[in-house]
Scaffold this active site. Sequence first.
Site, PDB file in Angstrom:
ATOM      1  N   GLU A 178      43.350  55.122  63.918  1.00 19.44           N
ATOM      2  CA  GLU A 178      44.167  56.269  64.727  1.00 19.44           C
ATOM      3  C   GLU A 178      42.818  56.591  65.289  1.00 19.44           C
ATOM      4  OE1 GLU A 178      47.479  57.437  62.310  1.00 19.44           O
ATOM      5  OE2 GLU A 178      48.069  55.543  61.949  1.00 19.44           O
ATOM      6  N   GLU A 210      50.711  46.648  60.122  1.00 23.89           N
ATOM      7  CA  GLU A 210      51.817  47.289  59.966  1.00 23.89           C
ATOM      8  C   GLU A 210      53.334  46.829  59.942  1.00 23.89           C
ATOM      9  OE1 GLU A 210      50.578  51.533  59.475  1.00 23.89           O
ATOM     10  OE2 GLU A 210      48.437  51.048  59.085  1.00 23.89           O
TER      11      GLU A 210
HETATM   12  C1  XIL Z   1      51.079  55.983  54.909  1.00 23.43           C
HETATM   13  C2  XIL Z   1      51.682  56.471  53.683  1.00 23.43           C
HETATM   14  O1  XIL Z   1      52.469  54.984  53.922  1.00 23.43           O
HETATM   15  C3  XIL Z   1      52.404  56.771  52.982  1.00 23.43           C
HETATM   16  O2  XIL Z   1      52.346  56.599  51.663  1.00 23.43           O
HETATM   17  C4  XIL Z   1      51.284  57.844  52.531  1.00 23.43           C
HETATM   18  O3  XIL Z   1      51.794  59.178  52.466  1.00 23.43           O
HETATM   19  C5  XIL Z   1      50.445  58.265  54.741  1.00 23.43           C
HETATM   20  O4  XIL Z   1      50.443  56.876  54.723  1.00 23.43           O
HETATM   21  N1  XIL Z   1      49.564  54.647  59.677  1.00 23.43           N
HETATM   22  C6  XIL Z   1      48.513  53.962  58.878  1.00 23.43           C
HETATM   23  C7  XIL Z   1      49.114  53.514  57.258  1.00 23.43           C
HETATM   24  O5  XIL Z   1      47.512  53.924  58.985  1.00 23.43           O
HETATM   25  O6  XIL Z   1      47.853  53.843  55.892  1.00 23.43           O
HETATM   26  C8  XIL Z   1      49.449  55.218  56.703  1.00 23.43           C
HETATM   27  O7  XIL Z   1      49.959  55.125  55.526  1.00 23.43           O
HETATM   28  C9  XIL Z   1      50.894  55.045  57.886  1.00 23.43           C
HETATM   29  C10 XIL Z   1      51.056  55.383  59.316  1.00 23.43           C
END
Ligand code: XIL
Length: 370
Positions: free
Chosen positions: A159, A274
């Site tokens: 990101e 994701e």
């Molecule tokens: C999120 C997790 O799912 C949560 O439990 C945590 O609080 C924060 O991170 N993009 C990403 C992931 O790359 O690492 C994130 O995961 C969600 C958004």
Amino acid sequence: MIGAATRRGLLALAIPGCATAQPGMVTPPAAPGGGLHARAAAKGLAFGAATSTRQMAEPDLMAAFLADCGLLVAEYEMKWAELEPQPGNRRTRRADQLFDFARRNGMAVRGHTLLWHESEPRWLSDLSARGTAAAMAQHVDATVLCWRGQVTTWDVVNEAVAPEDGRPDFLRRTWLLNRIGPDYLPQAFHIARAADPNARLAYNDFGCEHATAWSRRRRLGVLGLLRGLRQAGAPVQVLGMQAHLQAGQPFEASEWRAFLADVAALGLTIEVTELDVNCRALPAAAGPRDAAAADLVRRFLDATLEEPAVRAVVTWGLTDRHSWIREGRLPEHRRRDTARARPLPYDDAMRRKPIWAAIAAALDAAPPRG
Ligand code: XIL
């Protein structure tokens, strides 16, 4: 083993690293046609999901995980703030538990994620520019070395694009960018490469998938960043596309395909990292909501898997029971009614949902990889 598991009721599955089954826990019956990873593998693809050490205590969830996943991603255990809460004081116990589970069950592990502005340890803000660069180098080196040879793909940077931050290069104004400058990006890739010559190295990002002005700007930013990394000689090999899909937003297969082709033309492979569906904009009733979410997943995956450079699909969790969308951290995840989010392939009771069937059908229809 799966045959016995088709009975509803108590199940004493011997899942290494997991607590024993508890009353009321049910394991889904074996899927006709096979689990998602088997279907993916038949096409030369990988399928997996994010999970966590907390989830490992739930045998019904882990049974589904074993049935469907060939690839495991740690939801939070491998992030910097988790690994190094105090400078120099590394703790890997939780992440190691996930590696043990994956190893015992013949699964690969994606490394997520070395650098992410949301998981920078607090103590970083006490450091000078030089100290920040040293801490970053130390963290990337130590983390990649720690699991050298055990990670198929590392998300080296997560990101780093934020057009709304106002820079002409669309880079996010993170602590590392402000302290080190844009050079932190190629540096991180070089350090990761030196620490593990065989792991594939990825840049991972979100918000590129839809046919909206917002997504289009993000795609420009991501392409610019990838081209910049390539020009700097940085060893980036994979683009990770998070695919946190937004029901209700337009999705255009041709536009998305053109972007994937641009990425592939840079010589990169692509992983969906994701996948889930934010169905905040959909009606509360589970039936129509699940059907609309599954339709979006099917259209997205059909378009995505047409691109031969795409090699893996990972969902951000397996069951609605545990989803970051339910955590409601982001305002755009909160519904206006009291209905709970249903973003993933299994429901709360570990029954397969239409999203599961959509993934299975898209994998079955995918052209085989060479
Ligand atoms: C999120 C997790 O799912 C949560 O439990 C945590 O609080 C924060 O991170 N993009 C990403 C992931 O790359 O690492 C994130 O995961 C969600 C958004």
